[in-house]
Design a protein around this motif. Structure first.
Motif, PDB file in Angstrom:
ATOM      1  N   THR A 146       0.834  -1.205   0.000  1.00  0.00           N
ATOM      2  CA  THR A 146       0.000   0.000   0.000  1.00  0.00           C
ATOM      3  C   THR A 146       0.871   1.259   0.000  1.00  0.00           C
ATOM      4  O   THR A 146       0.609   2.216  -0.752  1.00  0.00           O
ATOM      5  CB  THR A 146      -0.940   0.011   1.226  1.00  0.00           C
ATOM      6  OG1 THR A 146      -1.784  -1.146   1.143  1.00  0.00           O
ATOM      7  CG2 THR A 146      -1.819   1.250   1.257  1.00  0.00           C
ATOM      8  N   ILE A 162      -3.347   0.449   7.514  1.00  0.00           N
ATOM      9  CA  ILE A 162      -4.650  -0.228   7.426  1.00  0.00           C
ATOM     10  C   ILE A 162      -4.438  -1.463   6.551  1.00  0.00           C
ATOM     11  O   ILE A 162      -3.920  -1.353   5.425  1.00  0.00           O
ATOM     12  CB  ILE A 162      -5.734   0.676   6.793  1.00  0.00           C
ATOM     13  CG1 ILE A 162      -5.932   1.934   7.633  1.00  0.00           C
ATOM     14  CG2 ILE A 162      -7.054  -0.087   6.628  1.00  0.00           C
ATOM     15  CD1 ILE A 162      -6.824   2.989   7.002  1.00  0.00           C
ATOM     16  N   THR A 164      -4.888  -4.333   3.972  1.00  0.00           N
ATOM     17  CA  THR A 164      -5.645  -4.474   2.718  1.00  0.00           C
ATOM     18  C   THR A 164      -6.139  -5.914   2.639  1.00  0.00           C
ATOM     19  O   THR A 164      -5.343  -6.844   2.749  1.00  0.00           O
ATOM     20  CB  THR A 164      -4.731  -4.213   1.497  1.00  0.00           C
ATOM     21  OG1 THR A 164      -4.026  -2.998   1.709  1.00  0.00           O
ATOM     22  CG2 THR A 164      -5.522  -4.151   0.208  1.00  0.00           C
ATOM     23  N   GLU A 183      -3.636  -3.543  -6.010  1.00  0.00           N
ATOM     24  CA  GLU A 183      -2.886  -4.208  -4.935  1.00  0.00           C
ATOM     25  C   GLU A 183      -3.605  -5.518  -4.618  1.00  0.00           C
ATOM     26  O   GLU A 183      -4.783  -5.523  -4.258  1.00  0.00           O
ATOM     27  CB  GLU A 183      -2.829  -3.323  -3.675  1.00  0.00           C
ATOM     28  CG  GLU A 183      -2.096  -4.036  -2.542  1.00  0.00           C
ATOM     29  CD  GLU A 183      -2.168  -3.290  -1.208  1.00  0.00           C
ATOM     30  OE1 GLU A 183      -2.524  -2.102  -1.187  1.00  0.00           O
ATOM     31  OE2 GLU A 183      -1.877  -3.935  -0.185  1.00  0.00           O
TER      32      GLU A 183
HETATM   33 MG   LIG Z   1      -1.948  -3.060   1.806  1.00  0.00          MG
END
Ligand SMILES: [Mg+2]
Ligand SMILES: Nc1nc2c(ncn2[C@@H]2O[C@H](COP(=O)(O)OP(=O)(O)OP(=O)(O)O)[C@@H](O)[C@H]2O)c(=O)[nH]1
Length: 301
Positions: A146, A162, A164, A183
């Motif tokens: 990320t 956070i 993913t 991603e």
């Molecule tokens: Mg991520």
């Protein structure tokens, strides 16, 4: 992704916009398209879409009878020429060219494609956003995927972590060029994972620079060879700022590929990763220095 737009009439080129290197020798592409134009004229192909497949590079060509205009879009992924949005964008671009020719009576202006590029930029942008490059960022949990996506598109590091889950997509621009980033978490299951990485123009593989992660990621890279044998790779040895990070030579030996040493927790590193990603998709931009070292891996070389 869309690589090149060319509009010409016989030998006069009205618009030639390169977004990425379509061929190692750029002139070869123009020459092939000129021959195609000539052949289409001789065979009187008009108002027809024609798809030329030159190895993995495809061109959709169209020829207009009234004006003798020839248009070719070159891209490296499959697109359905019957798609309405594509057709409309192509029509808009041809109409912009016809209008330009009509209102431009000086030979010099007609011979300077930049004038038309300036005039039809919104139409070209529309086509670009329709066929942007797609990059997939893959790697194991918490390796820095990320952070890298945000650094590439926004030049920023997320304020807090956070997790993913599954798939996260990001749309933005890199050096003014539309770009799509996916991603992909490794926890989505093998079938979905293969589906998600399909139709990627290139892959970014992220590692956290530990030996354990290098070994498991080697298998992940091998899996991608089946789904995307032609996609180029940028293998990022992330978290190089950590004291226990493996040195680059160790990582390259374990993986069998060249790796890019990086730390995705610092905003000042944004330009470094942006440049490598731009090289990965062979982006053309005056902001880019192609003489600096490239860490892009081409499995077919
Ligand atoms: Mg991520
Ligand atoms: N020290 C250090 N920490 C980093 C670096 N890159 C990312 N991190 C931290 O590592 C954690 C995970 O980063 P993310 O970018 O969210 O990683 P991810 O791979 O997207 O994680 P998941 O989506 O949960 O799989 C965050 O707390 C980041 O701040 C780095 O280069 N150095």
């Amino acid at each position: 992704m869309l690589k090149n737009i060319l509009i010409m009439n016989d030998r006069l080129v009205y618009l030639n916009k390169d977004f990425a290197y379509s061929f190692k020798n750029e002139n070869a592409l123009i020459e092939i398209l000129k021959l195609t134009n000539k052949e289409m004229e001789e065979r009187a192909f008009y108002d027809e879409n024609m798809v030329i497949d030159m190895l993995t590079i495809k061109s959709i060509c169209r020829k207009y009878k009234e004006s003798n205009l020839f248009l070719a879009l070159t891209f490296d992924d499959s697109i359905d020429p019957k798609n309405d949005r594509y057709k409309k964008a192509v029509d808009n671009l041809l109409q912009a060219t016809l209008d330009y020719i009509k209102e431009t009576n000086s030979e010099e202006k007609l011979n300077n494609p930049n004038n038309l590029v300036k005039k039809s930029l919104t139409v070209v942008d529309d086509l670009m956003s329709f066929l942007p490059p797609k990059i997939s960022i893959i790697g194991y949990d918490q390796t820095g995927k990320t952070n890298i996506a945000k650094l590439v598109l926004e030049g920023k590091v997320p304020e807090k972590y956070i997790e993913t889950t599954g798939l996260e997509t990001y749309e933005g621009k890199l050096f003014d060029f539309p770009l799509l980033i996916w991603e992909i978490s490794d926890d989505v299951g093998e079938d979905l994972w293969s589906k998600y990485i399909k139709a990627s123009d290139a892959l970014v593989v992220v590692l956290d620079s530990t030996m354990e992660n290098a070994k498991e990621t080697k298998n992940m890279i091998e899996k991608t060879a089946k789904d995307l044998p032609h996609a180029e790779l940028l293998i990022v040895a992330n978290k190089q700022d950590k004291e226990d990070a493996l040195i680059i030579e160790q990582m390259e030996k374990t993986l069998g590929y060249k790796v890019f040493p990086f730390s995705a927790n610092k905003e000042e590193n944004a330009k470094l990763i942006q440049e490598q990603v731009a090289k990965l998709i062979e982006l053309k931009s005056e902001h880019l220095d192609y003489s600096t070292e490239s860490y892009v891996v081409n499995r077919n070389d």
